[in-house]
Design an enzyme around this catalytic site. Structure first.
Site, PDB file in Angstrom:
ATOM      1  N   CYS A   1     -35.279  57.305 -11.076  1.00 21.85           N
ATOM      2  CA  CYS A   1     -36.169  56.624 -10.142  1.00 21.85           C
ATOM      3  C   CYS A   1     -37.579  56.504 -10.712  1.00 21.85           C
ATOM      4  O   CYS A   1     -37.822  55.673 -11.593  1.00 21.85           O
ATOM      5  CB  CYS A   1     -36.129  57.323  -8.786  1.00 21.85           C
ATOM      6  SG  CYS A   1     -36.660  56.221  -7.461  1.00 21.85           S
TER       7      CYS A   1
ATOM      8  N   GLU B   1     -28.186  61.948  -8.860  1.00 19.83           N
ATOM      9  CA  GLU B   1     -28.151  63.390  -8.546  1.00 19.83           C
ATOM     10  C   GLU B   1     -27.650  63.676  -7.141  1.00 19.83           C
ATOM     11  O   GLU B   1     -27.177  64.774  -6.861  1.00 19.83           O
ATOM     12  CB  GLU B   1     -29.529  64.027  -8.764  1.00 19.83           C
ATOM     13  CG  GLU B   1     -30.619  63.643  -7.775  1.00 19.83           C
ATOM     14  CD  GLU B   1     -31.431  62.428  -8.197  1.00 19.83           C
ATOM     15  OE1 GLU B   1     -30.900  61.598  -8.976  1.00 19.83           O
ATOM     16  OE2 GLU B   1     -32.575  62.281  -7.743  1.00 19.83           O
TER      17      GLU B   1
ATOM     18  N   HIS C   1     -30.420  57.202  -7.582  1.00 17.61           N
ATOM     19  CA  HIS C   1     -30.388  58.670  -7.669  1.00 17.61           C
ATOM     20  C   HIS C   1     -28.968  59.198  -7.843  1.00 17.61           C
ATOM     21  O   HIS C   1     -28.341  59.592  -6.862  1.00 17.61           O
ATOM     22  CB  HIS C   1     -31.003  59.279  -6.408  1.00 17.61           C
ATOM     23  CG  HIS C   1     -32.458  59.045  -6.272  1.00 17.61           C
ATOM     24  ND1 HIS C   1     -33.406  59.863  -6.845  1.00 17.61           N
ATOM     25  CD2 HIS C   1     -33.144  58.068  -5.641  1.00 17.61           C
ATOM     26  CE1 HIS C   1     -34.619  59.412  -6.567  1.00 17.61           C
ATOM     27  NE2 HIS C   1     -34.480  58.322  -5.832  1.00 17.61           N
TER      28      HIS C   1
HETATM   29  N1  GLN Z   1     -42.744  56.470  -6.302  1.00 16.39           N
HETATM   30  C1  GLN Z   1     -41.731  55.584  -6.760  1.00 16.39           C
HETATM   31  C2  GLN Z   1     -41.398  54.502  -5.740  1.00 16.39           C
HETATM   32  O1  GLN Z   1     -41.715  54.641  -4.595  1.00 16.39           O
HETATM   33  C3  GLN Z   1     -40.468  56.344  -7.160  1.00 16.39           C
HETATM   34  C4  GLN Z   1     -39.764  56.979  -6.012  1.00 16.39           C
HETATM   35  C5  GLN Z   1     -38.789  58.072  -6.403  1.00 16.39           C
HETATM   36  O2  GLN Z   1     -38.835  58.580  -7.507  1.00 16.39           O
HETATM   37  N2  GLN Z   1     -37.919  58.440  -5.496  1.00 16.39           N
HETATM   38  O3  GLN Z   1     -40.792  53.526  -6.077  1.00 16.39           O
END
Ligand code: GLN
Length: 527
Positions: free
Chosen positions: A368, A500, A498
């Site tokens: 992400c 994970e 994600h």
């Molecule tokens: N801050 C970033 C976004 O909002 C990544 C979010 C995250 O890593 N879950 O896109």
């Protein structure tokens, strides 16, 4: 329907969630259908706005619900996906009651904690399905917030066969006093008294602590707790949490629970878990380091592949040091994970780690935020877009290679408004990612507001097989860029989603597996 209710005594953070998930896993493993309700007595509507440094990670379900990390334990231990219906918070209960009142549904009545709030809680409990439901009450008995939930459960149990259909398990902490070399049961005695005051007597008591308990301790707890000695179980700290279902079974706690509920195992117990001892020498360069829980699912995803958990490197410590120092700090690691996160703190340190990994061909997995930073690093240092950034960290950047998603621009409220949950993703057939998954369409979970700005910066990427394979390759798309990779590297993959969140016991995630295998091959034991 049968219910196993789990309450916690003395302290939070003693592994109540793991114990609850492990009991559920034992029952499911023996052929029973298990449902789950995790109750969080806090007033937040969901865990979405909580700081991971204080509360641990936010776990995202397939249906886009931002939950407490305990839901992650249930998914991993039970091997099945949870939904928003597996978690309830006091915030949800109270806002439902207040909305109902405004709609006039209680017309004429004075709306009260009992019976109106309790009725709302009982409604959520009665939606559970299967043979046995595990109901875990978050927090510790004695917390003001949890009182109403204990009352609702007490009522619900009286109305639904307290003696045949309910087992109340109290998971409590037994401190060990080194000076006098003894375990202390007093705090546990008191927490059981609080539970009794709420009208609930425990059927099973689980003691948690650093090392195994003396028989005398167990006897004392049984006496004060009003249970047979055989209903007190000691679960001392385990180095591998996935061994706990086996331990519970060996202690025959599951047998006692089934006996009390008058249900029978439908098949033999056969719990398989990874021993997580292989060392791939990986580091996770992150910024939420106040608790190990902040990156729970990432750490567990590594463990479920059979590897030792990564070392945590504080990204901020990589920021104001000479480049040579960064190299010195990171040299000993064979691979790097750059996890998710929000806000500008620590970002530049992560970008430095990414640069180091790219230039030295060390396996790198970006999750992400990690993937967004891989794009920024590449834009700055390879595509020569000086000052490239995400508008999340610098709204004035000349090269906003990562920018707020169009839909997000109109959103003003921060709770529950990110792009959340599962969405179908298309993997390009010629990509490494496709090779890893072995399929063209995948479902993975999301939680973000920003996206790769493909519209304005398409030229820095490779989007087709025919193009230069040295360029940062986009290997998966939905309506957004979902993954980037450098295919000529050992492992250099960033994903907007994600993975994970979907690792399970006996079903480790293929991306983590490939990353760890490549890191393991790459480890230099003499470094
Ligand atoms: N801050 C970033 C976004 O909002 C990544 C979010 C995250 O890593 N879950 O896109």
């Amino acid at each position: 329907m049968k219910y196993v209710t789990i309450t916690g005594g003395v302290l939070s953070g003693i592994g109540k969630g793991i114990t609850a998930a492990s009991i559920g896993a034992c029952l499911q493993n023996q052929g029973l259908k298990v449902d789950v309700l995790k109750i969080d007595p806090y007033l937040n509507v969901d865990a979405g706005t909580m700081n991971p440094n204080q509360h641990g990670e936010v776990f995202v379900t397939e249906d886009g619900y931002e939950a407490d990390l305990d839901l992650g334990h249930y998914e991993r231990f039970l091997g099945k996906n949870m939904t928003r219906w597996n978690n309830v918070t006091a915030g949800q209960i109270y806002s439902n009651v207040i909305e109902k009142e405004r709609r006039g549904e209680y017309l004429g009545a004075t709306v009260q904690m009992i019976p109106h709030v309790t009725a709302e809680i009982k409604k959520r409990i009665s939606n559970l399905k299967g043979d046995v439901a595990i109901i875990e009450i978050g927090g510790t008995v004695g917390d003001i917030e949890s009182e109403i939930f204990l009352e609702a459960i007490r009522e619900f149990s009286m109305e639904n066969g307290r003696n045949e259909n309910f087992v109340f398990v109290h998971v409590t902490y037994i401190p060990y006093l080194r000076v006098t070399n003894e375990f202390k049961t007093k705090p546990t005695q008191q927490s059981i008294q609080i539970l009794r005051r709420a009208g609930i007597s425990p059927d099973v008591i689980v003691l948690r602590g650093e090392k195994s308990f003396s028989e005398q301790t167990m006897k004392k707890v049984a006496l004060f707790g009003g249970v047979n000695e055989g209903a007190v179980f000691g679960l001392e700290d385990a180095s591998n949490v996935y061994s706990i279902p086996q331990k519970i079974h060996d202690l025959r706690m599951d047998e006692l629970v089934m006996e009390k509920l008058n249900v029978k195992a439908r098949k033999d117990f056969d719990w398989k878990y990874p021993n997580s001892s292989k060392d791939a020498r990986i580091a996770m360069v992150g910024k939420y380091l106040a608790t190990d829980d902040a990156y729970k699912s990432v750490l567990e995803s590594v463990a479920l592949c059979g590897y030792k958990k990564p070392e945590l490197v504080d990204s901020e410590t990589l920021e104001n040091i000479p480049e040579k120092e960064v190299e010195k700090r990171l040299k000993k690691y064979a691979g790097f994970i750059i996890p998710g996160g929000f806000g500008s703190r620590g970002i530049e340190g992560m970008i430095r780690a990414i640069k180091y990994a790219r230039e030295n061909d060390k396996p790198l997995l970006g999750l992400c935020l990690g993937m967004q930073l891989m794009v920024i690093e590449y834009a700055r240092n390879v595509a020569n877009l000086k000052g490239a950034n995400s508008t999340e960290f610098n709204s004035q950047t000349p090269y906003p290679v990562v920018d707020l998603m169009e839909k997000q621009k109109k959103i003003l409220k921060l709770g529950g408004t990110m792009r959340l949950g599962v969405e179908e993703i298309k993997l390009f057939k010629w990509s490494k990612l496709h090779e890893i998954y072995g399929s063209e369409k995948i479902l993975e979970r999301h939680r973000h507001r920003y996206e790769v700005n493909l519209k304005d910066f398409e030229n820095i990427f490779r989007t087709k097989k025919e193009e230069d394979s040295q360029k940062l390759t986009i290997s998966a798309m939905s309506n957004f860029v979902e993954a980037v990779e450098l295919p000529h590297k050992k492992f250099y993959i960033g994903v907007q989603f994600h993975p994970e969140y979907s690792s399970k016991v006996s079903a480790p995630h293929p991306i983590f597996m490939e990353f760890l295998e490549k890191s393991f091959e790459n480890r230099n034991l003499n470094a």
